[in-house]
Design an enzyme around this catalytic site. Sequence first.
Site, PDB file in Angstrom:
ATOM      1  N   SER A 110      36.185  49.813  48.741  1.00  0.00           N
ATOM      2  CA  SER A 110      35.693  48.522  48.245  1.00  0.00           C
ATOM      3  C   SER A 110      34.318  48.696  47.638  1.00  0.00           C
ATOM      4  O   SER A 110      33.451  49.325  48.256  1.00  0.00           O
ATOM      5  CB  SER A 110      35.546  47.522  49.403  1.00  0.00           C
ATOM      6  N   VAL A 197      45.753  38.367  48.039  1.00  0.00           N
ATOM      7  CA  VAL A 197      46.270  37.996  49.360  1.00  0.00           C
ATOM      8  C   VAL A 197      46.942  36.629  49.260  1.00  0.00           C
ATOM      9  O   VAL A 197      48.169  36.521  49.167  1.00  0.00           O
ATOM     10  CB  VAL A 197      45.175  37.968  50.455  1.00  0.00           C
ATOM     11  N   LYS A 361      27.722  30.766  20.262  1.00  0.00           N
ATOM     12  CA  LYS A 361      26.780  30.731  19.142  1.00  0.00           C
ATOM     13  C   LYS A 361      25.385  30.355  19.621  1.00  0.00           C
ATOM     14  O   LYS A 361      25.232  29.576  20.561  1.00  0.00           O
ATOM     15  CB  LYS A 361      27.255  29.775  18.046  1.00  0.00           C
ATOM     16  N   CYS A 439      23.789  22.373  16.472  1.00  0.00           N
ATOM     17  CA  CYS A 439      24.807  21.694  17.286  1.00  0.00           C
ATOM     18  C   CYS A 439      25.996  21.279  16.435  1.00  0.00           C
ATOM     19  O   CYS A 439      27.151  21.378  16.855  1.00  0.00           O
ATOM     20  CB  CYS A 439      24.200  20.480  17.983  1.00  0.00           C
TER      21      CYS A 439
HETATM   22  N1  3NM Z   1      38.452  41.844  50.173  1.00  0.00           N
HETATM   23  P1  3NM Z   1      42.523  36.230  48.241  1.00  0.00           P
HETATM   24  S1  3NM Z   1      37.974  39.663  48.994  1.00  0.00           S
HETATM   25  C1  3NM Z   1      40.489  41.388  51.500  1.00  0.00           C
HETATM   26  O1  3NM Z   1      35.605  41.303  48.142  1.00  0.00           O
HETATM   27  C2  3NM Z   1      39.454  40.995  50.559  1.00  0.00           C
HETATM   28  O2  3NM Z   1      36.308  43.151  49.007  1.00  0.00           O
HETATM   29  C3  3NM Z   1      37.592  41.267  49.344  1.00  0.00           C
HETATM   30  O3  3NM Z   1      41.992  37.325  49.279  1.00  0.00           O
HETATM   31  C4  3NM Z   1      36.405  41.946  48.796  1.00  0.00           C
HETATM   32  O4  3NM Z   1      43.342  36.941  47.233  1.00  0.00           O
HETATM   33  C5  3NM Z   1      39.340  39.728  49.984  1.00  0.00           C
HETATM   34  O5  3NM Z   1      43.349  35.314  49.106  1.00  0.00           O
HETATM   35  C6  3NM Z   1      40.266  38.590  50.175  1.00  0.00           C
HETATM   36  O6  3NM Z   1      41.308  35.538  47.701  1.00  0.00           O
HETATM   37  C7  3NM Z   1      41.096  38.312  48.952  1.00  0.00           C
END
Ligand code: 3NM
Length: 527
Positions: A110, A197, A361, A439
Site C-alpha cells: 500500500s 471492497v 481556462k 467569463c
Molecule cells: N485500503 P471501498 S482504502 C482496504 O487506502 C482499503 O490503502 C485502503 O474499500 C487504502 O472500496 C480501503 O469499499 C478500503 O471504499 C476500500
Amino acid sequence: MSTPDYSLYLVTGRDLLPPNKDYLTSLEESLQGGVTIVQIREKDLETNEFIDIARQSKVVCDKYNIPLLINDRIDVALTIGAAGVHLGQTDMPVEQARRLLPPDAIIGVSCNTVAHVQEAVRARVDYIGIGAVWGTQTKKLTSPIIGVRGVGAMLEALAGTDIKAVAIGGIKSTNLLRTLHGAVSVSNRALDGVAVVSDIVASPEPKQAAERLRIIISRFQAYYSTHPNGLHTSQLLTSESILDSVGRLITELRNRSPLVHQITNTVVANQSANVTLALGGSPIMATEPHEMEDMTRISGALLVNIGTMRVENVEGMVLAGTFANKFRKPIVFDPVGIGASTYRKEGVRSLLDVWQASVIKGNAGELAALAGTTEVESRGVDSVGSGFKDPETFVANLAKRERCVVVLTGPVDYISDGQRVAVLRNGPDVLAKITGSGCMLGSIIASYCATAAQLAAQDPTSENGQLFKGDMFVAAITGVLVLTVAAELAVKRSDVKGPGTFLPGLIDSLWVLEPEHVQTLAMLSIK
Ligand code: 3NM
Ligand code: MG
C-alpha cells in the site's frame, strides 16, 4: 507464474455483506462477474479462523483460476499456499517477506505518498495499491485522501519499471471512468486496475456489480491503448483542417441550440447568458444543489466559474460536476482569481479532486496558481506582468497533468490538449477594458463543447471508453476565435465608441457572426 491481471481486484470485507448473503456465495458470484484477483482481508480474526476462511476462499478462487493474496499475514499465506501477500506500510518489510515466501510469490504494498512508491520500487515489489483515492467508509484512514489528481505523480514514480499499480478507496461504478481517466501520469502511465471492497461486497448482486465495473475497465483500456492522452478522437494537425471544424461547430451550435448549464459569478451572469443566446445556444443559470442532477441530464455542457464562489454554492458546483462526469457531459472550468486567496485555492482543489474538467481556462496568473508555479504573480483576478517564458510548454504540461484541454488567455491565447498547442493572435485591446470578457469566453467555449459532444454522440463509431466524447480541443479553439474575431468586428462598428458601447456591439457581432468571418480573420497556428 505469469503476471496476474490486476484490472478488477477484489478485497474482501465480510462485515459489509448484505443480510442473508453468504460470504463464499458472494465471492463466487463476484468471480463470475469478472473479478481478476482477490485479496483476503481479515482484521479481527483469530489465526485458526483466518486460515479456515482463506482456505475456503482459495477453493473458490482455484475453481476460476483466480490468484488469491493474503493481507498482511505471511504465515497464513504460506499455510494455504496463496499466490502472495499484500502488505501495508506498517506490516512486515518487503525484503523480509520475500525471504519467507516462495520465489514466485506476489508481493504488493500500500502506498500513500510518492516516497512510499519510491521505496516500493527499491524493494522490487510486484504491484502497489495507491490509496485512498476517494473517501471510504470501509477502512479508517490514517493518511490523507490522495484524490484522483494525486495518483498521477505516484504513477510517474513507477516509470521505467514493470511494477503494476491499482488504485483503492471509494471506487464505484459511478466514479470509475473518471478515476481511470484522471489517474494517468504526465508520461501517460495509467493504472493497471482498481481495487474495490464495498461496491462489490455490499451488493446483493455481486456478479452484476463486478460486471458493471468490468465493462467500464475494458472499454477504458481499449480506448486508452490508442488514445493515451484520453482526450480526442480527431487528430487534426493543420490550421486549415481545424478551421473547417471550427466553421462546422459555429453552424451546428445555431442548428442545435444546446442547453448550456452555467454556474457562474454574480458579476457576469446576465451578460454570459446573453452571449450564449447570441451564439445560438440556450443558457440555464441554475445553482440549486437539489436540481443539479436534472439540469445536468438535460444540458449539453456545464460551465463552472468560481468568480464569486461562496461556501453555500460549492455544493451545487460539486454535484453538477459529478453528474456531468456521470452523464459524460463536457465541463468547462474557470478558476477565476484562484491565486487571490487560500479559500479559492482550496475550493478549486475540492472541485477538481472530485470531478474531471474537459477544458480549464484562465489567464497567466490563474493558471500559474493552479499549476503551483511562482513564475507569474496574480493580483485579484488579474495577472501581474506578461506571462510565462515558455507559454507553449507550460500549457502542454498543465494539460497533461490535468488530463484536459487548457486555455491560457492573454494578448496571445494558447490552447493545448497536451500534444498539440494552438497559438491565437486575435482580439482587440478593448476586450481587457470590460468586465467579464474572460467569463464570457468560458460560456462560449462551453457552448461549443456541448455542440462537439452532441456531434460525436451521433457517431456510432464514437468510442465508449472515453470520459468526454467530441473534440474538446477544437471546441476550445472555436470559442476563443469566435469571441476574439467578433470583438474585432465589433470595434469597427460605427455605433461602438468605447467600452460602454462595445459590450452591446460585441453581442450584436456574435449574433451575426458567420463561419467565413472567423475563417478569414483567424490568426491561428498549430505547433
Ligand atoms: N485500503 P471501498 S482504502 C482496504 O487506502 C482499503 O490503502 C485502503 O474499500 C487504502 O472500496 C480501503 O469499499 C478500503 O471504499 C476500500
Ligand atoms: Mg496491514
